[in-house]
Motif scaffolding. Structure first.
Motif, short mmCIF file in Angstrom:
data_model
loop_
_atom_site.label_atom_id
_atom_site.label_comp_id
_atom_site.label_asym_id
_atom_site.label_seq_id
_atom_site.Cartn_x
_atom_site.Cartn_y
_atom_site.Cartn_z
N GLY A 777 0.80 -1.21 0.00
CA GLY A 777 0.00 0.00 0.00
C GLY A 777 0.83 1.26 0.00
O GLY A 777 1.88 1.34 0.66
N VAL A 778 0.38 2.26 -0.74
CA VAL A 778 1.03 3.57 -0.79
C VAL A 778 0.07 4.58 -0.22
O VAL A 778 -1.06 4.73 -0.70
CB VAL A 778 1.41 3.94 -2.24
N MET A 779 0.50 5.30 0.82
CA MET A 779 -0.36 6.26 1.51
C MET A 779 -0.12 7.65 0.91
O MET A 779 1.01 8.13 0.87
CB MET A 779 -0.06 6.26 3.00
N VAL A 780 -1.19 8.30 0.48
CA VAL A 780 -1.10 9.59 -0.19
C VAL A 780 -1.92 10.61 0.58
O VAL A 780 -3.11 10.41 0.81
CB VAL A 780 -1.59 9.51 -1.64
N ALA A 781 -1.26 11.72 0.97
CA ALA A 781 -1.94 12.78 1.73
C ALA A 781 -2.58 13.78 0.77
O ALA A 781 -2.25 13.84 -0.42
CB ALA A 781 -0.95 13.47 2.65
N HIS A 782 -3.48 14.60 1.32
CA HIS A 782 -4.15 15.63 0.51
C HIS A 782 -3.14 16.55 -0.15
O HIS A 782 -3.29 16.91 -1.33
CB HIS A 782 -5.10 16.44 1.40
N ARG A 783 -2.10 16.96 0.60
CA ARG A 783 -1.15 17.92 0.03
C ARG A 783 -0.40 17.35 -1.17
O ARG A 783 -0.02 18.08 -2.08
CB ARG A 783 -0.17 18.38 1.11
N HIS A 784 -0.20 16.03 -1.17
CA HIS A 784 0.49 15.42 -2.30
C HIS A 784 -0.35 15.53 -3.58
O HIS A 784 0.17 15.80 -4.67
CB HIS A 784 0.78 13.95 -2.01
N VAL A 785 -1.66 15.30 -3.41
CA VAL A 785 -2.54 15.37 -4.58
C VAL A 785 -2.64 16.79 -5.09
O VAL A 785 -2.56 17.05 -6.30
CB VAL A 785 -3.93 14.82 -4.24
N VAL A 786 -2.83 17.74 -4.18
CA VAL A 786 -2.95 19.14 -4.58
C VAL A 786 -1.67 19.62 -5.26
O VAL A 786 -1.70 20.33 -6.27
CB VAL A 786 -3.29 20.03 -3.36
N GLN A 787 -0.52 19.19 -4.72
CA GLN A 787 0.75 19.55 -5.34
C GLN A 787 0.85 18.99 -6.75
O GLN A 787 1.29 19.66 -7.68
CB GLN A 787 1.91 19.04 -4.49
N LEU A 788 0.43 17.75 -6.93
CA LEU A 788 0.47 17.12 -8.25
C LEU A 788 -0.37 17.90 -9.26
O LEU A 788 0.03 18.16 -10.39
CB LEU A 788 -0.03 15.68 -8.15
#
Length: 815
Positions: A777-788
């Motif tokens: 599993g890879v855990m992705v935070a909100h800030r990672h998505v927004v940055q992408l």
């Protein structure tokens, strides 16, 4: 040691210069002092060597030539090789022209020479002057029926008495005719030459000289006929008056030649090939008293670059009153006989099958594959090669004993390799066609040139080895310079109608000077105005112009490619290749860069910038909510017949989010989403985020064992699914919400919940494919998505955009 390994010079050093890291500092090595010509000169030892050395000295314009001197090291090149071969033939000596490129010394060439005559015995022209009827027996170079001959003669003014000869087309002429027929409204091989005259008398003198040249040379009195024949033929007329048409131009607009070009634009003009000469003259008078413009249309079917040079010299001789000093003209039929009766088709085929037999994909730079165009979409770019680089290029070729053309072929191959994504490239090279063109090939008018494929591998092979290999290939190609391009392409593994290549290379000697623009007229003749635009059916064409001292590059390319950009790529490739040959001759060709500094900076730096500001404290669902407030009625989600606006999707997600909060979902709580692709899927993902949780996408098509592992590993507390999927996985202690039975959702609030989630909280957990046997599993935070989304511009939400497009396999992010 073998002769090729004996050093040309020795330099004694107390120690080798080293770089700070202890490696050899090649740039710090002193330049070797080569032995003078007096010290290395070896006089001819046999009558054959003496004869050969004398011919070399005449052609290369040097005081004397030793038996070990290299033709290319003394300044020789392909054009001079044609002159050399012709001088040898006049002295009764013939050598395989390949030997000049592979063993380019007097000793080696003299050893390979034989006292023989012409390669091919040309059958005589059997049509006598004044002949009233032509029969098949009179045409030894072509097989025609009497009916076909009569059809040809009927199209010539004056009938049989005006027909001097009939014979087939040369290889290049066949290709040119094909493209002429393929372009019904224009002709890519119709050349224009604009001139300006100070007086009508000067114009008339020039036209008279041109008519005299037409009368001298059979190719200028030639028409082409194909309709109703088994194969196209060229027909030489005995008398072919030059067509001169006076065109009315606007006196106030000036520059009559420019106006004539606009009237007779070859991009929208065609020439009747059945009427000789394939040369037309259009004249117009300017407003300036007595000034005249002339536009000549010349078809490539009867001309090449050498033809234009010889014709220019003859025109000058006519205008200067030296016409009686011109050598006797030779017929173009000799070349056709050489091409037809020389090297056999079987030998041509064997050579090209060995060269191209395993090539099964086209070399298509920039993805260009269309080679049947009319040249209308081409733009032209030009670039002068830096003087210092030109000197280094000649010096390096001289040291290697190869032609500068061979070095340039390798540089062009490097460019094509990078822009086509291949390390093994094929492109067309323009050959003189005069190396084995028969007697007087250096002065016969006509289209001798031919285009044939070359293959260059741009990989692990070193720079010097690659140049030497290319020199050997070009030397071998000379023997097949009269082969048909169609035959060569058929010997490859590329299935028709795919082209074998779509790029052309032309190394051309354009005389002395500084690498300026167009040509010039005779000394007492006109002033050439404007640019002579040559076109081609190929979408990418490079010409390396050798001006004797300087070099320049000319590129014709499709507009979307950018001709000037290709010039810059070629210039960089040349610079890199020359530097490698100087300092690291074993450097693999694939390591030599072709990107100019500006383009490299654009690709590596500007297009790679990641320091773009983005809202660090924003969650993914908050960006969606902002869009819903701004464009509530815009379509947000379409699935089959169902369509949801941003306001409707936001309301449905809010209801489910409130329900999830009641079930204990909050920041970082994991919610499994076991759904097939549907509108409910998008509502569920958005609802989990609004509740503060992190969704775990679960594809119903996965094996039950994998789903159980993912549920356990991610610590899922709540599962969103449908009742018809209940049997896919055992729920156990999970709180399961069957969305098709969740009546309680209707009473939930449509207002956005306050979950307390921040940008540091989890947005989702996605699992890898499990290549090691166990998914991770890879855990992705909100800030990672927004940055992408914001930093890389991979996804940009604009008014009216759809929110997401999810697949069954993976729901990477909701944006």
């Amino acid at each position: 040691l073998p002769e090729y390994m004996v050093p040309a010079a020795f330099v004694v050093l107390e120690a080798l210069p080293l770089t700070p890291n202890g490696k050899l500092d090649r740039k710090a090595l002193p330049a070797p002092e080569y032995a003078s010509a007096e010290e290395r000169y070896v006089a001819p030892r046999t009558p054959a060597e003496e004869l050969m050395a004398g011919i070399w000295a005449e052609v290369l314009k040097v005081e004397r030539v030793g038996v070990h001197d290299n033709f290319f090291a003394l300044g020789g090149h392909s054009l001079l090789a044609v002159t050399l071969v012709e001088r040898m033939r006049r002295r009764g000596v013939r050598a395989d022209v390949r030997a000049l490129f592979l063993t380019p010394t007097v000793a080696e060439l003299a050893a390979a020479a034989e006292d023989v005559g012409s390669d091919v015995r040309v059958p005589p022209n059997r049509i006598p002057a004044g002949c009233g009827a032509i029969t098949p027996e009179m045409l030894p170079l072509v097989e025609l029926t009497q009916g076909e001959i009569d059809r040809i003669v009927a199209g010539v003014p004056g009938g049989a008495r005006n027909v001097q000869d009939i014979y087939p087309l040369a290889p290049l002429q066949e290709g040119i005719l094909f493209h002429h027929l393929l372009s019904p409204e224009s002709d890519p091989y119709l050349l224009t030459l604009p001139f300006a005259f100070e007086s009508r008398e000067q114009l008339e003198a020039y036209l008279a000289a041109l008519q005299a040249a037409v009368a001298r040379h059979d190719i200028l009195r030639t028409s082409v006929v194909w309709e109703g024949l088994s194969e196209p033929v060229q027909v030489v007329w005995r008398h072919a008056p030059l067509s001169v048409e006076e065109v009315e131009v606007d006196p106030a607009a000036g520059d009559a030649a420019r106006q004539l070009y606009e009237r007779i634009d070859p991009r929208h003009h065609r020439m009747d090939l059945s009427r000789a000469p394939l040369l037309r003259a259009y004249v117009g008078r300017e407003a300036v008293a007595g000034h005249w413009g002339l536009l000549l249309l010349l078809h490539h079917l009867v001309s090449d670059h050498t033809t234009a040079d010889v014709l220019r010299e003859e025109m000058e001789a006519h205008l200067d009153g030296r016409a009686d000093q011109l050598p006797a003209p030779l017929p173009f039929r000799n070349y056709v006989a050489q091409a037809r009766l020389g090297v056999s088709r079987a030998e041509h085929e064997a050579f090209f099958r060995e060269l191209l037999g395993d090539v099964d994909e086209p070399t298509a730079p920039f993805g260009l594959r269309e080679v049947r165009g009319d040249g209308l979409g081409l733009e032209e770019g030009a670039l002068r090669v830096e003087e210092e680089l030109g000197v280094r290029l000649r010096e390096r070729a001289r040291r290697l004993g190869v032609s500068t053309a061979s070095v340039c072929h390798v540089a062009w191959a490097q460019v094509l390799a990078r822009v086509s994504g291949r390390s093994d490239v094929v492109f067309g090279t323009v050959l003189f066609g005069r190396m084995q063109g028969g007697e007087g090939a250096d002065r016969v008018l006509g289209p001798f040139i031919n285009t044939l494929p070359v293959r260059v591998r741009v990989g692990e092979e070193g720079a010097e080895a690659g140049v030497r290999r290319t020199q050997a290939l070009l030397a071998s190609l000379v023997r097949h310079e009269h082969a048909s391009l169609v035959l060569a392409q058929q010997c490859s593994g590329v299935p028709a109608p795919e082209p074998l290549f779509s790029a052309i290379f032309n190394y051309r000697h354009v005389g002395g000077g500084g690498g300026g623009g167009g040509g010039k007229g005779p000394a007492r003749g006109p002033r050439q105005t404007g640019h002579v635009m040559e076109r081609s059916n190929y979408p990418l064409n490079l010409s390396v112009n050798d001006w004797g001292e300087a070099f320049s590059l000319t590129v014709q390319a499709e507009a979307q490619v950018g001709a000037q950009r290709v010039c810059a790529l070629m210039h960089t490739a040349l610079a890199g290749l020359v530097e490698a040959l100087e300092e690291a001759p074993e450097c693999p060709l694939e390591y030599i860069d072709v990107l100019p500094e500006a383009e490299r900076r654009q690709v590596v730096v500007e297009w790679n910038r990641t320091e773009r500001p983005y809202p660090r404290g924003v969650c993914v669902h908050e960006r969606f909510e902002a869009q819903a407030r701004e464009r509530p009625r815009a379509a947000a989600l379409v699935w089959g017949e169902e369509s949801l606006s941003y306001a409707e999707l936001d309301a449905r997600a809010n209801r489910l989010a409130h329900h999830l909060i009641r079930l204990g979902v909050g920041p970082d709580a994991r919610v499994g989403v076991l759904l097939e692709r549907s509108a409910e899927l998008i509502v569920s993902l958005l609802a989990v985020l609004k509740a503060g949780g992190a969704y775990v996408p679960l594809d119903p098509s996965y094996p039950a064992e994998r789903l159980r592992l993912m549920l356990a590993d991610s610590s899922v507390r709540v599962l969103l699914s449908r009742s018809d999927l209940a049997g896919v996985v055992e729920a156990g202690d999970l709180a399961v919400v069957h969305l098709d039975q969740a009546d309680a959702l209707a009473s939930e609030s449509v207002e956005a919940p306050r979950s307390g989630a921040t940008a540091e909280n989890l947005a989702y957990i996605v699992y890898t494919s499990g290549s090691t046997g166990k998914p991770k599993g890879v855990m992705v935070a909100h800030r990672h998505v927004v940055q992408l989304v914001v930093e890389t511009d991979y996804v940009q939400i604009r008014p009216g955009d759809r929110v997401a497009q999810a697949s069954n396999a993976s729901f990477d992010a909701l944006t």
